[in-house]
Design a protein around this motif. Structure first.
Motif, short mmCIF file in Angstrom:
data_model
loop_
_atom_site.label_atom_id
_atom_site.label_comp_id
_atom_site.label_asym_id
_atom_site.label_seq_id
_atom_site.Cartn_x
_atom_site.Cartn_y
_atom_site.Cartn_z
N CYS A 146 0.84 -1.20 0.00
CA CYS A 146 0.00 0.00 0.00
C CYS A 146 0.87 1.25 0.00
N CYS A 149 3.04 2.30 3.26
CA CYS A 149 3.15 1.12 4.13
C CYS A 149 4.27 1.28 5.16
N GLU A 151 5.64 -1.25 6.81
CA GLU A 151 6.51 -2.43 6.88
C GLU A 151 7.72 -2.32 5.97
N CYS A 174 1.22 -10.11 4.48
CA CYS A 174 1.43 -8.98 3.57
C CYS A 174 2.81 -9.05 2.92
N SER A 343 -3.08 -8.00 8.71
CA SER A 343 -3.36 -6.96 7.71
C SER A 343 -3.81 -7.56 6.38
N CYS A 419 -0.07 0.92 9.44
CA CYS A 419 -0.76 0.14 8.41
C CYS A 419 -2.11 0.75 8.12
N ILE A 420 -2.62 0.54 6.92
CA ILE A 420 -3.96 1.06 6.59
C ILE A 420 -5.01 0.50 7.55
S1 SF4 Z 1 -2.12 -3.79 4.55
FE1 SF4 Z 1 -0.73 -2.70 5.93
S2 SF4 Z 1 1.13 -3.95 6.09
FE2 SF4 Z 1 -0.06 -4.68 4.32
S3 SF4 Z 1 0.84 -3.60 2.57
FE3 SF4 Z 1 -0.92 -2.39 3.29
S4 SF4 Z 1 -0.07 -0.90 4.77
FE4 SF4 Z 1 1.49 -2.49 4.43
#
Ligand code: SF4
Ligand code: SF4
Ligand code: SF4
Length: 543
Positions: A146, A149, A151, A174, A343, A419-420
């Motif tokens: 995303c 993000c 991570e 993820c 997630s 995270c979203i």
């Molecule tokens: S759901 Fe969260 S951890 Fe997964 S890619 Fe999206 S922002 Fe990153």
């Protein structure tokens, strides 16, 4: 991909070259290089550069370039930039601007930037701070994560620091999806050498064991290589054989020297392969010994095995394996990208989900505390453990990664990953990380068993005492706010319990920093205090 409506535009006149924008970019889209001025002679007209501010790199040019067609427009880089433009309120040394008018020229600039040389990782510059780390080539780029993000910046950092020595065992989640959306992959290779990290994905429930298998296989191959070097000493030459077997690979310079020795070894072996009959006295099975050593010679260079996954893997489904592998004492590193929720599958609660937050299977707010995974790992005494949040302290994150990697034993790093699923403005993700640390909810720390031997407290608390209430962090996030709106009384009770948990947790950690923790696992050294925090054991926020 051209998905961003706006992309960052650099202002070289006020940039202080700190590298923070490069460090936090989730997609490794913004990059920096320091190059000799003559290499810019044929740069496109709109290509920007400025005098480099490195005392180790005099008379060089600093360039900062955005791959605008791969930028997601998340604006984390702008949020991270510490420089305010005094000429215009609200502007920084990097600012968002519409992508379309910039696209064509910046695409050309990116192509030009790509062919400029990357900085070698072993030329005397210490890659132990954000400014210098920006010069290292990322080998994890343009993933499908995303926009914004939390991570992926940790993975990008991992590849910058350890390059092609990196072996990654990736749990499902993820990180395995954006890390392996085949037939493409964001894991890439060094432009200069064509070498990159090795990556593979396993299941939720066995990823730690999967990574341990990588370690054991690498160790076996290294042992075979060492044995063959010994047996072929006369063929290789005594001096080279001894140097290969006794190499100090504790630094990047040492590793680079070993790579050169291995290259020389391969040259000599290839030479002998054609002329084995000429060797006197003859060695039985010489052709197959040479072939075998050629096959495993690369394993004489130190490798770094990282077992990576989210909290669903580490706290829940893969926990048994994680615990087993930590307890094994083997030299593997675990990186937990902790979003505090599943997630990838839509936001189900894990044992990392905090008290008071809403998640699937915890629709009325989670009533139990987050598991203290770090504390459990520290109880072994011989596991390096760190808790990090790059938005709260970017230097501490680098320090933890380097210390974990240099430790000849198991290591666990728990990394706060916005995270979203948290229901935040993702451009403010780094700020939320800082608030999490400032509230005492996410204390930054490092536990290094090596300090035992020096008679020091192995537990170092890198966070200061809490400065804000937990709710001042939590209520910026929909996962906490939703309950406040739907069930205000329940939310208030949970928030009170959450604050009490934060206070208790903090007190425990502060006490460990002040008084020491446990007993040295190897009996070496006595414990002395080593707190970096203020030193009082009183709760900071009333409940
Ligand atoms: S759901 Fe969260 S951890 Fe997964 S890619 Fe999206 S922002 Fe990153
Ligand atoms: S806007 Fe986001 S993706 Fe684009 S360069 Fe900045 S941090 Fe990277
Ligand atoms: S964060 Fe700002 S000051 Fe630092 S390198 Fe990037 S643009 Fe320059």
């Amino acid at each position: 991909r051209n998905i961003a409506l706006e992309v960052p535009v650099w202002d070289p006149d006020i940039c202080i070259q700190c590298g923070k924008c490069v460090y936090v970019c989730p997609h490794a889209v913004i990059r920096a290089k320091v190059v000799p001025p003559e290499l810019l002679a044929n740069a496109p007209a709109s290509f920007k550069s400025t005098e480099a501010r490195w005392k180790e790199l005099p008379n060089q040019k600093y360039v900062l370039q955005v791959a605008v067609e791969d930028c997601t427009g998340c604006a984390l880089c702008v949020e991270a930039c510490p420089v305010k433009d005094k000429r215009q309120t609200g502007r920084k040394a990097i600012n968002m601007a519409p992508q379309l008018p910039l696209r064509e020229a910046e695409a050309q600039n990116w192509e030009f930037f790509k062919q400029l040389p990357n900085h070698p990782r072993f030329d005397g510059i210490h890659f132990n701070n954000v400014k210098n780390v920006q010069l290292l080539e990322p080998l994890f780029e343009f993933s499908g994560a995303c926009a914004g993000c939390g991570e992926t910046p940790y993975l990008s950092l991992l590849t910058r620091l350890f390059g092609d020595r990196l072996y990654v065992a990736n749990a499902t989640g993820c990180s395995s999806i954006y890390g392996g959306n085949l037939p493409t992959t964001p894991w890439t290779f060094e432009a200069a050498t064509g070498r990159g990290p090795a990556w593979s994905n396993s299941l939720f429930e066995d990823n730690a064991e999967f990574g341990l298998g990588m370690r054991l296989a690498l160790d076996e191959q290294m042992n075979l290589a060492r044995e063959l070097v010994g047996r072929l000493r006369n063929v290789i030459g005594a001096e080279l054989a001894d140097a290969l077997l006794n190499a100090d690979q504790s630094t990047e310079q040492g590793i680079a020297a070993q790579r050169e020795r291995v290259a020389e070894l391969r040259r000599r072996l290839e030479g002998w392969r054609a002329e084995t009959a000429a060797l006197q006295p003859p060695i039985a099975d010489l052709p197959s010994l040479i072939s075998n050593l050629l096959a495993v010679s690369d394993k004489l260079v130190r490798k770094s095995v990282w077992i990576v996954g989210g909290d669903g893997w580490a706290y829940d489904i893969g926990y048994g394996g994680l615990d087993h592998v930590l307890a094994s004492g083997h030299n593997v590193k675990m990186l937990v990208l902790d979003t505090e929720v599943y997630s990838n599958t839509g936001g189900q609660a894990s044992k990392a989900t905090p008290l008071g937050a809403i998640a699937k299977f915890a629709a009325a707010g989670k009533h139990t505390r987050k598991k203290d995974l770090g504390m459990m790992a520290m109880s072994y005494g011989n596991v390096y453990v760190a808790q990090v949040a790059m938005g709260a302290n970017d230097a501490q994150t680098i320090k933890a990664f380097l210390e974990a990697e240099s430790y000849n034993g198991p290591a666990l790093i728990i990394a706060y990953s916005h995270c979203i699923a948290h229901g935040i403005d993702m451009a403010k993700g780094l700020h939320q990380q800082k608030l999490a640390a400032d509230s005492g909810y996410w204390p930054l720390y490092r536990y290094d068993p090596r300090l035992h031997a020096q008679g020091k407290n192995p537990f170092q608390l890198d966070s200061g005492a809490p400065k804000i209430a937990f709710k001042d962090y939590a209520y910026n996030e929909t996962r906490y706010r939703m309950l406040q709106q739907s069930h205000p009384e329940e939310a208030e009770a949970l928030m009170k319990a959450a604050q009490a948990a934060v206070n208790e947790h903090w007190r425990k950690y502060e006490e460990m920093a002040l008084k020491g923790i446990g007993q040295p696992h190897d009996g070496a050294g006595a414990m002395v205090g080593g707190a970096k925090s203020a030193g009082t054991l009183e709760p900071r926020v009333a409940v």
